[in-house]
Design a protein around this motif. Sequence first.
Motif, PDB file in Angstrom:
ATOM      1  N   ASP A  67      -6.232  -6.312   2.993  1.00 36.46           N
ATOM      2  CA  ASP A  67      -6.259  -4.866   2.768  1.00 36.46           C
ATOM      3  C   ASP A  67      -5.159  -4.169   3.561  1.00 36.46           C
ATOM      4  N   ILE A  68      -4.896  -4.663   4.760  1.00 33.85           N
ATOM      5  CA  ILE A  68      -3.828  -4.083   5.576  1.00 33.85           C
ATOM      6  C   ILE A  68      -2.481  -4.283   4.890  1.00 33.85           C
ATOM      7  N   PHE A  69      -2.259  -5.485   4.360  1.00 31.67           N
ATOM      8  CA  PHE A  69      -1.008  -5.755   3.650  1.00 31.67           C
ATOM      9  C   PHE A  69      -0.855  -4.838   2.440  1.00 31.67           C
ATOM     10  N   ALA A  70      -1.916  -4.709   1.647  1.00 30.63           N
ATOM     11  CA  ALA A  70      -1.863  -3.856   0.454  1.00 30.63           C
ATOM     12  C   ALA A  70      -1.591  -2.400   0.835  1.00 30.63           C
ATOM     13  N   PHE A  71      -2.196  -1.945   1.912  1.00 28.04           N
ATOM     14  CA  PHE A  71      -1.998  -0.569   2.372  1.00 28.04           C
ATOM     15  C   PHE A  71      -0.549  -0.328   2.779  1.00 28.04           C
ATOM     16  N   LEU A  72       0.045  -1.288   3.492  1.00 26.11           N
ATOM     17  CA  LEU A  72       1.392  -1.099   4.025  1.00 26.11           C
ATOM     18  C   LEU A  72       2.487  -1.303   2.978  1.00 26.11           C
ATOM     19  N   THR A  73       2.168  -1.840   1.817  1.00 28.92           N
ATOM     20  CA  THR A  73       3.190  -2.002   0.785  1.00 28.92           C
ATOM     21  C   THR A  73       3.464  -0.697   0.040  1.00 28.92           C
ATOM     22  N   ARG A  74       2.681   0.339   0.307  1.00 23.63           N
ATOM     23  CA  ARG A  74       2.934   1.639  -0.316  1.00 23.63           C
ATOM     24  C   ARG A  74       3.856   2.460   0.580  1.00 23.63           C
ATOM     25  N   PRO A  75       4.843   3.144   0.025  1.00 24.51           N
ATOM     26  CA  PRO A  75       5.709   3.992   0.859  1.00 24.51           C
ATOM     27  C   PRO A  75       4.882   5.071   1.558  1.00 24.51           C
ATOM     28  N   LEU A  76       4.840   5.026   2.878  1.00 19.85           N
ATOM     29  CA  LEU A  76       3.993   5.917   3.666  1.00 19.85           C
ATOM     30  C   LEU A  76       4.847   6.789   4.570  1.00 19.85           C
ATOM     31  N   PRO A  77       4.607   8.104   4.572  1.00 22.40           N
ATOM     32  CA  PRO A  77       5.452   9.032   5.336  1.00 22.40           C
ATOM     33  C   PRO A  77       5.041   9.118   6.801  1.00 22.40           C
ATOM     34  N   PHE A  78       6.025   9.430   7.639  1.00 22.00           N
ATOM     35  CA  PHE A  78       5.769   9.735   9.045  1.00 22.00           C
ATOM     36  C   PHE A  78       6.878  10.661   9.526  1.00 22.00           C
ATOM     37  N   ASP A  79       6.765  11.110  10.771  1.00 25.66           N
ATOM     38  CA  ASP A  79       7.735  12.035  11.354  1.00 25.66           C
ATOM     39  C   ASP A  79       7.891  13.286  10.483  1.00 25.66           C
ATOM     40  N   ASN A  80       6.768  13.994  10.305  1.00 26.77           N
ATOM     41  CA  ASN A  80       6.737  15.230   9.509  1.00 26.77           C
ATOM     42  C   ASN A  80       7.153  15.005   8.059  1.00 26.77           C
ATOM     43  N   GLY A  81       6.908  13.821   7.562  1.00 22.78           N
ATOM     44  CA  GLY A  81       7.201  13.537   6.160  1.00 22.78           C
ATOM     45  C   GLY A  81       8.665  13.323   5.849  1.00 22.78           C
ATOM     46  N   THR A  82       9.527  13.221   6.866  1.00 22.48           N
ATOM     47  CA  THR A  82      10.963  13.056   6.625  1.00 22.48           C
ATOM     48  C   THR A  82      11.395  11.601   6.595  1.00 22.48           C
ATOM     49  N   LYS A  83      10.455  10.675   6.846  1.00 18.67           N
ATOM     50  CA  LYS A  83      10.779   9.247   6.819  1.00 18.67           C
ATOM     51  C   LYS A  83       9.650   8.502   6.108  1.00 18.67           C
ATOM     52  N   LEU A  84      10.001   7.378   5.506  1.00 22.50           N
ATOM     53  CA  LEU A  84       9.035   6.526   4.834  1.00 22.50           C
ATOM     54  C   LEU A  84       9.185   5.096   5.339  1.00 22.50           C
ATOM     55  N   VAL A  85       8.055   4.403   5.424  1.00 24.29           N
ATOM     56  CA  VAL A  85       8.069   2.987   5.788  1.00 24.29           C
ATOM     57  C   VAL A  85       7.150   2.243   4.838  1.00 24.29           C
ATOM     58  N   TRP A  86       7.520   1.013   4.482  1.00 25.16           N
ATOM     59  CA  TRP A  86       6.686   0.194   3.614  1.00 25.16           C
ATOM     60  C   TRP A  86       7.082  -1.271   3.783  1.00 25.16           C
TER      61      TRP A  86
END
Length: 306
Positions: free
Chosen positions: A106-125
């Motif tokens: 479930d953690i892997f599946a969650f992290l494969t989605r582009p997720l925003p951070f830093d006030n929505g100005t960056k994405l990690v996946w």
Amino acid sequence: MGATLSSLTENSAGGGGGRPPGLGDIPESCVAGVLKYLTPPEICNLARLNRAFRAASSSDSVWNSKLPPNWQFLLQLLSTPQTQAQAQAQTQAPAPAPAPLTAKKDIFAFLTRPLPFDNGTKLVWLERNTGAVCLSISAKAMCITGIEDRRYWNLLPTEESRFRVVAYLQQIWWFEVDGQLKFRLPAGLYNLSFRVHLGRPSRRLRRRVCNFEHTHGWDLKPVRFELSTADGQQDSCECCLDGHDKDSMGGSARGCWVDYQVGKFIVSDSDSWTEIRFSMKQIDCTHSKGGLCVDSVSIIPNDCRG
């Protein structure tokens, strides 16, 4: 071979004594040991084979090998209330899964989605096939010369960006875009690129059109791309963005998005912070330039560039 596999599967589903052994008789630990060497999509496909494979495909021992070394850091980064609110506010990025996430699958599946951070100005996946960490940095997170003056720059809403907004340059003499990132990246070789577009894309009568009214000056002198890291690594390149049917990277120079590869850098320690600075500039004031969209900067493991 297909008939044999079908027979084995049927035998594994049946009961009663005296039947020949089938795939369902393979110990779950043995199946899990094999699945560790497969890619996540291959694991998910084999999970449909029978109960033994389905159970093994959910094993933490299998998915632990697919997660990057910094997966706990990523969860901590994305689990703050502010970050969760940003994810829910972005229509393109799905909201984070309910906490707590305990199963590694479930953690892997969650992290494969582009997720925003830093006030929505960056994405990690995570890249789905390898579990490699990928990053994208919006133009809103960069320092752009003249961005406050709407005579020069405008922020345009668009569905063609992961961030739903791009920085559009109408005209300027001193062109400079700078950015930086401090992040805990897994060890490996990474590639950094700028995503830009000559012309102003829009939609008219449900069709994509491009306006090149302000596009000028990019064929006279090259744009310089640079990157540097805190540990002394440097890379750079120069290329003209206009004036040819194809740009120096092999993409169309006008009318579509082009990823200009700036260079590569190496991360040697997964437990340390990596500091990167990058820039795109053309500061020759002998001529003006304009008609350019700056979307984002991507940091992708070199093996995942395709």
